[in-house]
Design a protein around this motif. Sequence first.
Motif, PDB file in Angstrom:
ATOM      1  N   ALA A 142      -8.207  -1.725  -1.694  1.00 20.30           N
ATOM      2  CA  ALA A 142      -7.378  -2.359  -0.676  1.00 20.30           C
ATOM      3  C   ALA A 142      -6.433  -3.355  -1.349  1.00 20.30           C
ATOM      4  CB  ALA A 142      -8.251  -3.077   0.346  1.00 20.30           C
ATOM      5  N   PRO A 143      -5.221  -3.461  -0.837  1.00 21.01           N
ATOM      6  CA  PRO A 143      -4.280  -4.424  -1.424  1.00 21.01           C
ATOM      7  C   PRO A 143      -4.662  -5.854  -1.047  1.00 21.01           C
ATOM      8  CG  PRO A 143      -3.306  -3.403   0.510  1.00 21.01           C
ATOM      9  CD  PRO A 143      -4.650  -2.745   0.304  1.00 21.01           C
ATOM     10  N   ASN A 195      -1.538   9.476   1.917  1.00 21.29           N
ATOM     11  CA  ASN A 195      -1.939   8.257   1.223  1.00 21.29           C
ATOM     12  C   ASN A 195      -2.981   7.528   2.052  1.00 21.29           C
ATOM     13  OD1 ASN A 195      -1.837   6.288  -0.676  1.00 21.29           O
ATOM     14  ND2 ASN A 195      -0.089   5.231   0.230  1.00 21.29           N
ATOM     15  N   LEU A 196      -3.710   6.634   1.399  1.00 18.78           N
ATOM     16  CA  LEU A 196      -4.652   5.806   2.147  1.00 18.78           C
ATOM     17  C   LEU A 196      -3.919   4.645   2.820  1.00 18.78           C
ATOM     18  CD1 LEU A 196      -6.312   6.889  -0.475  1.00 18.78           C
ATOM     19  CD2 LEU A 196      -7.984   5.200   0.256  1.00 18.78           C
ATOM     20  N   ALA A 197      -4.572   4.075   3.830  1.00 15.23           N
ATOM     21  CA  ALA A 197      -4.060   2.834   4.406  1.00 15.23           C
ATOM     22  C   ALA A 197      -5.258   1.946   4.716  1.00 15.23           C
ATOM     23  CB  ALA A 197      -3.248   3.113   5.655  1.00 15.23           C
ATOM     24  N   PHE A 198      -5.019   0.631   4.667  1.00  9.72           N
ATOM     25  CA  PHE A 198      -6.138  -0.298   4.815  1.00  9.72           C
ATOM     26  C   PHE A 198      -5.850  -1.349   5.879  1.00  9.72           C
ATOM     27  CE2 PHE A 198      -5.833   1.166   0.480  1.00  9.72           C
ATOM     28  CZ  PHE A 198      -7.129   1.496   0.145  1.00  9.72           C
ATOM     29  N   TYR A 223      -7.707   4.465  -4.269  1.00  7.09           N
ATOM     30  CA  TYR A 223      -7.070   3.153  -4.220  1.00  7.09           C
ATOM     31  C   TYR A 223      -8.001   2.089  -3.678  1.00  7.09           C
ATOM     32  CZ  TYR A 223      -2.867   5.939  -4.766  1.00  7.09           C
ATOM     33  OH  TYR A 223      -1.929   6.801  -5.242  1.00  7.09           O
ATOM     34  N   GLY A 240       1.130   3.835  -3.069  1.00  7.92           N
ATOM     35  CA  GLY A 240       0.806   5.238  -2.839  1.00  7.92           C
ATOM     36  C   GLY A 240       1.953   6.146  -3.241  1.00  7.92           C
ATOM     37  N   ASN A 261       0.878   8.358  -6.308  1.00  9.29           N
ATOM     38  CA  ASN A 261       0.626   9.745  -5.912  1.00  9.29           C
ATOM     39  C   ASN A 261       1.598  10.689  -6.594  1.00  9.29           C
ATOM     40  OD1 ASN A 261      -1.528   9.233  -4.329  1.00  9.29           O
ATOM     41  ND2 ASN A 261      -0.441   9.360  -2.371  1.00  9.29           N
ATOM     42  N   ASN A 318       0.821  -1.205   0.000  1.00 13.56           N
ATOM     43  CA  ASN A 318       0.000   0.000   0.000  1.00 13.56           C
ATOM     44  C   ASN A 318       0.859   1.261   0.000  1.00 13.56           C
ATOM     45  OD1 ASN A 318      -2.533   1.483   0.382  1.00 13.56           O
ATOM     46  ND2 ASN A 318      -1.703   1.908   2.426  1.00 13.56           N
TER      47      ASN A 318
END
Lengths: 202, 436
Positions: free
Chosen positions: A137-138, B81-84, A135, A119, A123, A115
């Motif tokens: 989810a990975p 940035n996003l995080a999951f 995005y 990013g 980005n 991730n």
Amino acid sequence: MNRLANLSEDRRDALQELMNVAMGQGADRLARLTETFVTLSVPRIHPVEDAHANLLENLDMAGQPAIVTRQSFLGRLRGEVVVCFGENGADQLAGLMGYEGEANSQDELMLDVTNILTGACINGLAQQIDLKVSYGAPSILSRGRSLKEVLDSQVLQGHQALVLEIHFEVATHSFICDLLVCIAEDTVATVIEAIDQLLNDI
Amino acid sequence: MDLPAQQSPLHTELESVLQQINLGVVLLDRDCRVMYWNDFMSINSGRSAAEVVGQSLFDLFPELPRLWVKKKIDSVFTLQNLAFTSWQQRPHLFDFSDSRPITGQVAAMYQNCTFFPVVETSGAIKYVCLTVADATETAAQHLELARLNELLQAEKEEQARLIRKLEEAQAQLLQSEKMAAIGQLAAGVAHEINNPVGYVNSNFASLESYVKDLFSLIEAYNRDLPSLQDAAFRARIEQANRELDYEFLRSDIFDLIRESREGLERVKRIVQDLRDFSHVDSADWQVVDLHKGLDSTLNVVWNEVKFKAEVVKQYGELPDVECIGSQLNQVFMNLIVNAAHAIPNRGTIWLETGTRDDWVFVRVRDDGCGIPPENLKRLFEPFFTTKPVGSGTGLGLSVSYNIVSKHHGRIEVESEPGKGTAFTVWLPARQPQEDR
Ligand SMILES: Nc1ncnc2c1ncn2[C@@H]1O[C@H](COP(=O)(O)OP(=O)(O)OP(=O)(O)O)[C@@H](O)[C@H]1O
Ligand SMILES: [Mg+2]
């Protein structure tokens, strides 16, 4: 249709420049986050005409067995980033990523690294060409098989028009992984437009 | 909470959407203090917005992995940035109870979480927004599927195991039927031969003593011959003695009788071997001399072996071994026949025996064609054979293996293609007490 396959020299140089800047920014941010020195290689650009077969022959990372993850980026710039980890995944980075003392977290750690790298790369690119991306989810794509086997077994949708090969390294933690940024064919025009814009501005 | 300066006309409505949406929404500042907390969070955590706003997330929920959450939030701020997090790797970030309290099988709510930067018009990031989605339904289905899958897998393995066992049992049955038939035949033949051989043998004893008597009678006549007055009669007798070569006849007749009796002895021994081999008398555990079993087995298969190989016996000292003799003989027979078959023209078969620690070994070694490495691991499979159809069933070794296992022993193979093969049967001299 597939204009990236026969990109003019100028456009190619400009794209390379764009990517270099994106990687520079990405590396800088990663370094700040992890407080270590990180390297993101200058991407190798592979415009692909059709099947991925000839692409795979040109990739350095395709041979060895690995754990492979993937993550989507969506919007006017659309595609997926595929990350190849070695057999130990991202274990060396556990400390850096706040996983000290977390048991059974190998997968989650790899997804986190995926991730962050996705990013950092996307980005950087999106900001330069002034686009919004979001995005997905990975997730884990496969284990114990080489990238070549993995991609061979997947029905790849709308053959990637542009593939960027990037090498990520955290020397102090002897960690290396490879990224494949695949941009979907139908959003390639967006990239070309941005390149042309950039060329005009010069 | 601070709201943007210029409020859109829908602002109140949007806020109540945020408040009531079926999704946890939390705003956190750089120090992980809670800035906004919607209904979903209040309901599931049991803490109202009034209780939590302004407080550190870690003070409110000490069970959260602090270092890890902090890193996540830092990464969102730094990388913009996003995080999951996914329920598969981190099922329950917040310890909320199950969203299916009545029909559900799971104890706690599975969650998918997203962290994303809230970018202000200036481009700066002031907050990180954390959304918590209830993934219990998906997770429960997924876990149920995984459980079923595991069950299926286990069942499949069990079936494969049963099939293997069946094959083995079938192989054993076939072979033991074959052996029983051979044994019966051998025992029948042995019995049939035994009777005539018995009376021929005893007749021969009488015959020998009669012949002896006859000769002593003739000797007596001959002794008195010189004193006979009738010269013509004497000459006739002497002439007859010469013509019939009486001296030779006398010495040869005893040789013939001796040889015939030796022949009879051999026949008797073969008959005994056949009986020993088929063990018509006993199919039970006995304490026996393995050398005797080996010898009688070798005699039984001698015809298969004698044109192919010279047999060299290198017997060591063996204690008597507790075993089912007829079954071990089957093992030896198969090993010896296999060795003979492996020899293309003429070669040697060594029969070696000895002991090591508490173990007894019998080794059948040949200088035949050897076994290619890829076949080595398949040798003991039922029906594995390299012999042409009709000449090998491929049961010999698999049955031998089972017999030796039943004796708590093992079979080892060493082979070099082109050089030869050695099969070694290791047996304990005594069987473990419990399962005899
Ligand atoms: N001493 C040996 N040298 C070389 N190959 C051997 C030897 N012993 C066994 N083999 C190989 O192992 C195979 C299996 O042997 P096994 O005794 O189980 O069956 P078989 O002899 O083929 O048939 P049968 O059921 O009549 O005994 C043989 O076909 C042969 O290829
Ligand atoms: Mg055999």
